[in-house]
Design an enzyme around this catalytic site. Sequence first.
Site, PDB file in Angstrom:
ATOM      1  CB  SER A 184     -17.383   4.707   8.479  1.00 40.75           C
ATOM      2  OG  SER A 184     -16.581   4.100   9.215  1.00 40.75           O
ATOM      3  CE  LYS A 225     -25.667   4.189   9.580  1.00 37.32           C
ATOM      4  NZ  LYS A 225     -25.239   3.094  10.996  1.00 37.32           N
ATOM      5  CB  CYS A 240      -2.570  20.114  33.207  1.00 36.61           C
ATOM      6  SG  CYS A 240      -2.861  18.399  33.003  1.00 36.61           S
TER       7      CYS A 240
END
Length: 667
Positions: A80, A113, A404
């Site tokens: 990348s 790009k 949670c």
Amino acid sequence: MNPKEEIHHLTEEIKRHNYSYYVLASPTISDYEFDQLLTKLQKLETQYPEWKLPDSPTERVGGTITKDFPSFRHLHPMLSLGNSYSEADLDEFDKQIQKLAEGRPYSYLVEHKFDGVSLSLHYENGLLMRGVTRGDGQQGDEITANAKTIGSVPLRLRGNHFPDQLEVRGEVMMFQSDFGALNQAREAEGLAPLMNPRNTTAGTLKMQDSGQVAARPLQFFAYHLITNPLTVPSDYEQMDLLENWGFKLGKFHSHCPTIQAVHHYIQAWEERRKDLDYDIDGIVIKVNELDLREIMGNTAKAPRWAIAFKYKAVESYTQVESVDYQVGRTGKITPVANLIPVLLAGTTVKRASIHNADEIGRLDLHLEDTVSIEKGGDIIPKITGVVLEKRRTGAMAVQFPIHCPACSTKLIQPEGEVNHFCPNVSGCPPQIKGRISHFAGRKAMDIEGLGTEIVNTLVDQGLIQNYADLYELTYEQLIPLERFADQSVKNLLEGIEKSKSQPFARVLFGLGIRYVGATVAQKLAAASQNIQTLLAMSHEELVAIPDIGGRIAESIQEFSSGEENQILINQLLKAGLRLELGEEDASQPESDLLSGKIFVISGIFASQSRDELKVLIKKMGGKVSSSLSKKTSYLVAGENAGPSKMEKASQLEIPILSEEAFLKLLE
């Protein structure tokens, strides 16, 4: 003219017309005349298949059916690019390049790009042999039959001055005008319109029928050439080579002698890009001098000699309906906003990441707020701001949870971190499922047939609680489950058994130790040799390993101190997984110097044994064979080399290297 000559003549004529149409965008005959020539060639090739050429234009018509695309490991990783968003970012990049160049002169090549799909093309003696998608950067799907249907992909390179083996990388995409025409045709047939050019391109390349791919107006723009050795000193000259060999290039790549010239180029295209017939999301900046690139090298993820400048992302506005809280495999809690669907950069967006509690506070986010969202290159769009003047009176503020959402355990926020975590590692269902899916994933154990849904089923049915439990599953346990037929159960068990042969570094990555990615796992495996040594290392010993910092060292020690993790490791060892380096790992390529070369070794050598030579060749990316064939690259002949091998090598015109010549080749 006999059939063989006529086939050759028609092939060359159609290739010239193809080049004029697809690459030069300057057709020399009408579509009707072209179709007549192609039909004539197809009939002749059907009558005389023995005279059909490997680069025949009829290959572009497609028709090959591919049920499964085989994986292909890239000869060179498809990395990348790092991103920059301002002139200051680019100036900092230029300072780094200046340091890496160590006083040597350098310049930049800049280009658009493209917002498309990366494709790697492999050529041997000028003939297209393979087309491979980027995949995960290490390996991709081989889609050669589909790649051949793209008109601007040369089936054979033009001219004859090119290396025997080379790789060309580029971007496949679709012009906006072609995409619009495609959608018009679909609507006329009563079909649903396609969403955007990029997604359509990606989907088209993965179609199983290459005939359908041939019907789509795909374009290939080349931007990178890989040869060994280098053929020219600069990237700009490589672009000329690619153009001469028949590739289509972006029209607007430019040579910039300074970073100031790069700034001017970027500024000039910020507005002009809206007038293009294709999408770009930024500008790529690369060091132009190829020898400097070799010196600068790469990080694990990106080349040090290149960067992408990203233009400001496209924004859209919508309302927040609710907020969900996702639990990842490490226990990290990520808030995600559910939105009134809105079109953004060609796709319909229904959800957007809010990242963490601090971001909710920074935005002062309330339910039913009107928000601005952007993609910015991310898979999940993100909320960038709130339109306060549109906030409804009495709107409820979004509150980050204390417990949670999956198991109700009280959340913790480690010191110095912005994220909140659920500490219930062994009892929180999303964490358990996430760790098992990670362990079974492609970069880790690569267990075929063990997707997310299957993992969820196995955990929900109480058959497994961790990834070590996978190796205790039986046919009798699995066959009663819904959607588990005889063959699918056998395939899953076979995939689990096969995973036992995965190398130590993959198993280490699969353990899911925080901050230990695939590349870090390889370094840790090489330094420790086995799991017992690694988990017994002190903090000082760990940070002494190249590229291993304090945070990674602390995470490894935290993992090793957990009693449940020690039990897991013992289960994996008992199951027969490879938790130490073996001979196969020692011979993994360290270089691609000999990539694609096949060696046969014969005789006795002064500097090292034949086995040591074999290991050395494999480390350099080469292959060793026991017998000579036309595919053999070299015979390495020591003292008392076999006479029959020497004679056969001469007959097949295979180069014969002495021990000294072989070692010189490595230099």
